[in-house]
Design a protein around this motif. Sequence first.
Motif, PDB file in Angstrom:
ATOM      1  N   SER A 157      49.854  -8.074  55.255  1.00  0.00           N
ATOM      2  CA  SER A 157      50.573  -6.748  55.134  1.00  0.00           C
ATOM      3  C   SER A 157      50.142  -5.935  54.307  1.00  0.00           C
ATOM      4  CB  SER A 157      52.192  -7.077  54.768  1.00  0.00           C
ATOM      5  OG  SER A 157      52.801  -5.912  54.829  1.00  0.00           O
ATOM      6  N   CYS A 162      54.859 -10.811  52.029  1.00  0.00           N
ATOM      7  CA  CYS A 162      55.440 -11.521  52.887  1.00  0.00           C
ATOM      8  C   CYS A 162      55.619 -12.911  51.945  1.00  0.00           C
ATOM      9  CB  CYS A 162      54.357 -11.675  53.832  1.00  0.00           C
ATOM     10  SG  CYS A 162      53.850 -10.345  55.069  1.00  0.00           S
ATOM     11  N   THR A 165      52.875 -16.301  53.221  1.00  0.00           N
ATOM     12  CA  THR A 165      51.914 -15.697  53.946  1.00  0.00           C
ATOM     13  C   THR A 165      51.096 -16.458  54.866  1.00  0.00           C
ATOM     14  OG1 THR A 165      50.279 -16.519  51.944  1.00  0.00           O
ATOM     15  CG2 THR A 165      51.461 -14.044  51.766  1.00  0.00           C
ATOM     16  N   LEU A 178      59.440 -10.069  55.264  1.00  0.00           N
ATOM     17  CA  LEU A 178      58.592  -9.048  54.420  1.00  0.00           C
ATOM     18  C   LEU A 178      59.574  -8.066  53.795  1.00  0.00           C
ATOM     19  CD1 LEU A 178      56.016  -7.288  53.847  1.00  0.00           C
ATOM     20  CD2 LEU A 178      56.367  -6.166  56.132  1.00  0.00           C
ATOM     21  N   THR A 180      59.918  -5.023  51.383  1.00  0.00           N
ATOM     22  CA  THR A 180      59.462  -3.712  51.563  1.00  0.00           C
ATOM     23  C   THR A 180      59.437  -3.209  50.119  1.00  0.00           C
ATOM     24  OG1 THR A 180      61.533  -2.686  51.821  1.00  0.00           O
ATOM     25  CG2 THR A 180      60.441  -3.554  53.759  1.00  0.00           C
ATOM     26  N   VAL A 187      53.293   0.891  58.133  1.00  0.00           N
ATOM     27  CA  VAL A 187      52.838  -0.389  57.373  1.00  0.00           C
ATOM     28  C   VAL A 187      52.094  -1.139  58.743  1.00  0.00           C
ATOM     29  CG1 VAL A 187      53.469  -2.654  56.529  1.00  0.00           C
ATOM     30  CG2 VAL A 187      54.807  -0.576  56.065  1.00  0.00           C
ATOM     31  N   VAL A 189      50.739  -4.745  59.707  1.00  0.00           N
ATOM     32  CA  VAL A 189      51.107  -6.630  59.887  1.00  0.00           C
ATOM     33  C   VAL A 189      50.116  -7.097  60.807  1.00  0.00           C
ATOM     34  CG1 VAL A 189      52.810  -8.004  59.795  1.00  0.00           C
ATOM     35  CG2 VAL A 189      53.195  -5.981  59.176  1.00  0.00           C
TER      36      VAL A 189
END
Length: 207
Positions: A157, A162, A165, A178, A180, A187, A189
């Motif tokens: 991301s 995340c 991951t 996720l 923020t 964003v 991803v």
Amino acid sequence: GKNVHVSTCLLLNLNRLGTAIKEDFGKIALLYGYSIIAQIDTGIISENNSDIVINVMGCSKKQIDIVTDSAYEMKSASTLNGKYPREILWDNYSLIVNDNEYKSDRWGNILEGEDRLPLVCPDGKDYIEFKIMKYKGFFTNKKLNRDIDDEEVFIESSVGLCNPTRVKLQNGVGIFRLYTFSYKGFVKVKLGRKWYSVWNDYSFNFA
């Protein structure tokens, strides 16, 4: 380089750890002359499933003799419609968020879903939850939910964090969050598999 093979078919290794090596077909044809050139691309192979595409160049169908106890289909190159054989074999991952499903290719082109719709963290939460769905190569209508659809999906991301991951799928489904950190804006991803050059590239608007 040019190696000696005790075979009527010459196999070229144009793959290193899952990443394709680009080679001009004209150069290959000049180097190997009228030899039969074959390239084998594989997807998932298990006891009961074998996803294999054999791309044969420099010969006609009458020169090919296949003996197998499995089902197979021979097609001309034109049936790929410009797609590389790996794009048919390598599976893709959609994302579901707020009950909306999004599908995007490795170049960031949206195939399904409106990526400009703003995403907002639910009340009382500081993250957005995503659900991964696995599909047969290049987003056919076939969802993959077999026991062998349990690989790890890598997540990247451009904003936030995340958790985790790497998501290990269970029957083709996985969930990640996720965080923020109150970021607002667009964003990126990305989802993919280790050693593979094909990733699903998504763009979302955090509001």
